[in-house]
Design an enzyme around this catalytic site. Structure first.
Site, PDB file in Angstrom:
ATOM      1  N   TYR A 201     138.166  18.033  30.546  1.00  0.00           N
ATOM      2  CA  TYR A 201     137.008  17.151  30.718  1.00  0.00           C
ATOM      3  C   TYR A 201     135.921  17.413  29.687  1.00  0.00           C
ATOM      4  CZ  TYR A 201     138.472  15.036  35.135  1.00  0.00           C
ATOM      5  OH  TYR A 201     139.132  14.306  36.088  1.00  0.00           O
ATOM      6  N   LYS A 202     136.091  18.433  28.855  1.00  0.00           N
ATOM      7  CA  LYS A 202     135.054  18.797  27.904  1.00  0.00           C
ATOM      8  C   LYS A 202     135.205  18.030  26.586  1.00  0.00           C
ATOM      9  CE  LYS A 202     133.656  21.701  30.980  1.00  0.00           C
ATOM     10  NZ  LYS A 202     134.703  21.567  32.011  1.00  0.00           N
ATOM     11  N   VAL A 203     134.254  18.224  25.675  1.00  0.00           N
ATOM     12  CA  VAL A 203     134.219  17.470  24.421  1.00  0.00           C
ATOM     13  C   VAL A 203     135.438  17.784  23.556  1.00  0.00           C
ATOM     14  CG1 VAL A 203     132.905  17.053  22.292  1.00  0.00           C
ATOM     15  CG2 VAL A 203     131.710  17.305  24.474  1.00  0.00           C
TER      16      VAL A 203
END
Length: 430
Positions: A201-203
């Protein structure tokens, strides 16, 4: 006419993808991962050439990006936080201040380090309120974890000034803000340590994974020992001379590191596209009456994947959210998991209940702890009030000008309708 009332919705096409990171997968990721498989070396510390490992390359990238002296690749963002806390000497008897709005892992990391989390209010930035942080300091406080939530940089000038004055360690949680900055300084490189996550879910992602960066050689050495209970067996010299002690196994694999390396080399491009899209929407709704944009401490440093605005109260926020969704712009509120429950302190059940893995010798009741932290679901009313009237719209690097115009038009349409409703029919009848 509003779409909910039978009118034509502004948008009928799907909105932006869920994930930022994995949407960037291409031949680069494949090439880097295949490089590991061809070497047949998936364990970082196997054999010679330790400085040529994928994990070492990833650490070098983050040292350069964050302008820090040391970096340590680990297997998760939570592991990064725990290692940094232990590296800073945090342990039994200590208190660590955390914001009321962050992923539960922030508080969990404090407990895993055998310290006690102290929960404080956020403000209109949806990050830690510096005044609340200072008010919560006790003789047992040893550290603070400002969380750059949803890509928004914290008010680091104020937080650092308080921490330095009170001699507290600052552990930046950059899990949700990789690629962000504050007044020209990269997030993660401002405090005593910075912790990143590479979960999907992170960049950027490596599936799971994390990173600790710091300028403190002793903190780095202690974190390194803690992240690998056998680190001294691999021929790795610590950055500072410290006595060894028992640690965990938080090592990052070479496959994770290769994927994270390919992804991390794309950060600047991804964030630039995010900022361009968000800025277009912000400019298009800045003059809309009845909504208030989130205060961003440094808009130039915002990672920009989340557009947040406030309505006057929770009832209006819920009504606005439903109407906006009907116009084809998905959005999140505290009521529909857009602000996921696990990110709000009221749902940190084992923290509020002071529940450990076993009932004996928890961080709260161990002999070393002399404080008396109390929790309840109403302890941060300002945070709940803000989140209760906030609406979030996801922004993606693939967001086009047409997508932005759809969001602008839909927000303006719903806001105009609600303004008319305020002057006539009640919201329940709209």
């Amino acid at each position: 006419m509003l779409a909910k009332h039978g009118g034509v919705p502004i948008r009928t096409k799907p909105w932006v993808p869920t994930f930022i990171s994995s949407e960037e997968f291409d031949d680069m990721e494949k090439s880097y991962v295949m490089r590991v498989l061809e070497k047949k070396r998936v364990f970082r510390f196997y054999g010679e050439g330790l400085q040529d490992s994928e994990a070492a390359k990833l650490e070098q990238l983050y040292r350069e990006r964050t302008q820090t002296d040391h970096a340590l690749a680990v297997n998760a963002g939570t592991s990064a936080l725990v290692s940094a806390l232990v590296g800073a000497g945090i342990g039994p008897g200590d208190e660590v201040i955390v914001p009321a709005y962050t992923y539960i892992a922030t508080a969990a990391a404090v407990l895993i380090a055998r310290a006690v989390p102290v929960i404080v209010e956020i403000d209109e930035t949806l990050t830690m309120d510096p005044a609340a942080f200072e008010a919560a300091i006790t003789p047992y406080t040893k550290a603070v974890i400002p969380v750059h939530m949803r890509g928004t940089p914290c008010q680091m000038d104020e937080i650092m000034a308080i921490a330095r004055r009170r001699k507290l360690a600052v552990i930046e949680d950059v899990a949700q803000a990789n690629g962000g900055s504050y007044k020209g300084r990269p997030l993660g490189g401002i405090g005593d340590a910075g912790c990143f996550s590479f979960q999907q879910y992170k960049v950027v992602t490596s599936g799971e994974g994390g990173m600790v960066v710091t300028n403190d050689a002793e903190l780095q050495a202690r974190a390194s020992v803690y992240h690998d209970c056998a680190v001294t067996f691999w021929g790795v010299e610590p950055t500072a001379r410290i006595p060894s002690f028992a640690g965990e196994n938080y090592r990052m694999s070479e496959i994770q590191a290769a994927l994270g390396l390919a992804q991390s080399e794309k950060i600047d491009s991804v964030v630039a596209r995010l900022r361009k899209a968000k800025q277009m929407i912000v400019e298009g709704i800045a003059d809309v009456e009845g909504i208030q944009l989130q205060r961003v401490p440094d808009p130039d440093g915002d990672v920009s994947y989340s557009l947040v605005f406030f309505l006057p109260d929770g009832q209006r926020a819920l009504a606005f959210s439903e109407l906006l969704s009907a116009e084809g712009i998905p959005n999140g509120t505290i009521h529909n998991n857009g602000f996921a429950d696990r990110h709000i302190y009221v749902n940190w059940d084992y923290v509020l209940d002071k529940r450990g893995a076993t009932p004996n010798d928890t961080p709260w009741n161990c002999a070393s702890y002399k404080g008396n932290v109390q929790y309840d679901k109403n302890m941060c009313p300002r945070s709940l009030e803000l989140l209760g009237r906030a609406i979030s719209v996801s922004v993606h690097q693939s967001t086009t000008s047409e997508d932005c115009q759809d969001a602008i038009e839909a927000i303006r349409k719903v806001a105009a309708h609600m303004a008319q409703a305020e002057n006539g029919t009640s919201l329940q009848n709209q």
